[in-house]
Design a protein around this motif. Structure first.
Motif, PDB file in Angstrom:
ATOM      1  N   HIS A   7       0.852  -1.192   0.083  1.00  0.00           N
ATOM      2  CA  HIS A   7       0.144  -0.119  -0.095  1.00  0.00           C
ATOM      3  C   HIS A   7       0.840   1.381  -0.029  1.00  0.00           C
ATOM      4  N   ARG A   8       1.932   1.373   0.925  1.00  0.00           N
ATOM      5  CA  ARG A   8       2.827   2.464   0.907  1.00  0.00           C
ATOM      6  C   ARG A   8       3.488   2.694  -0.473  1.00  0.00           C
ATOM      7  N   THR A   9       3.847   1.558  -0.960  1.00  0.00           N
ATOM      8  CA  THR A   9       4.513   1.709  -2.267  1.00  0.00           C
ATOM      9  C   THR A   9       3.575   2.299  -3.399  1.00  0.00           C
ATOM     10  N   ALA A  10       2.398   1.650  -3.424  1.00  0.00           N
ATOM     11  CA  ALA A  10       1.386   2.229  -4.306  1.00  0.00           C
ATOM     12  C   ALA A  10       0.957   3.594  -4.294  1.00  0.00           C
ATOM     13  N   HIS A  11       1.143   3.982  -3.009  1.00  0.00           N
ATOM     14  CA  HIS A  11       0.611   5.547  -2.438  1.00  0.00           C
ATOM     15  C   HIS A  11       1.761   6.362  -3.082  1.00  0.00           C
ATOM     16  N   GLU A  13       4.046   5.866  -5.371  1.00  0.00           N
ATOM     17  CA  GLU A  13       3.895   5.721  -6.983  1.00  0.00           C
ATOM     18  C   GLU A  13       2.801   6.923  -7.500  1.00  0.00           C
ATOM     19  N   LEU A  14       1.810   6.892  -6.608  1.00  0.00           N
ATOM     20  CA  LEU A  14       0.829   7.597  -7.325  1.00  0.00           C
ATOM     21  C   LEU A  14       1.074   9.238  -6.766  1.00  0.00           C
ATOM     22  N   VAL A  15       1.746   9.335  -5.652  1.00  0.00           N
ATOM     23  CA  VAL A  15       2.135  10.866  -5.282  1.00  0.00           C
ATOM     24  C   VAL A  15       3.278  11.250  -6.279  1.00  0.00           C
ATOM     25  N   ARG A  16       3.994  10.561  -6.683  1.00  0.00           N
ATOM     26  CA  ARG A  16       5.240  10.917  -7.695  1.00  0.00           C
ATOM     27  C   ARG A  16       4.384  11.132  -9.097  1.00  0.00           C
ATOM     28  N   GLU A  17       3.350  10.050  -9.484  1.00  0.00           N
ATOM     29  CA  GLU A  17       2.773  10.472 -10.835  1.00  0.00           C
ATOM     30  C   GLU A  17       1.935  11.838 -10.774  1.00  0.00           C
ATOM     31  N   ALA A  18       1.176  12.137  -9.486  1.00  0.00           N
ATOM     32  CA  ALA A  18       0.585  13.380  -9.532  1.00  0.00           C
ATOM     33  C   ALA A  18       1.673  14.572  -9.650  1.00  0.00           C
ATOM     34  N   GLN A  21       2.637  15.056 -13.270  1.00  0.00           N
ATOM     35  CA  GLN A  21       1.401  15.506 -13.873  1.00  0.00           C
ATOM     36  C   GLN A  21       1.357  17.216 -13.785  1.00  0.00           C
TER      37      GLN A  21
END
Length: 57
Positions: A7-11, A13-18, A21
């Motif tokens: 969950h922390r890894t996915a989170h 990755e989403l923060v980096r992607e945001a 963008q």
């Protein structure tokens, strides 16, 4: 514990992607603003394509 780390890894990755963008949008906005400010400068474009040729009588 594995699910939490996943969950922390996915989170992360989403923060980096945001962030990527957001940076892209800011760069596009800055480029658009830079193009817009050059329109009324004294050393701007001399002529446009519309006023280059006159009509013949």
């Amino acid at each position: 514990m594995f699910a939490y780390e996943l969950h922390r890894t996915a989170h992360a990755e989403l923060v980096r992607e945001a962030a990527a963008q957001r940076l892209g949008r800011e760069a596009a906005r800055a480029a658009k603003a830079a193009r817009r400010t050059g329109r009324h400068e004294p050393e701007g474009r001399v002529s446009t394509g519309k006023d280059r040729y006159t009509t013949v009588a």
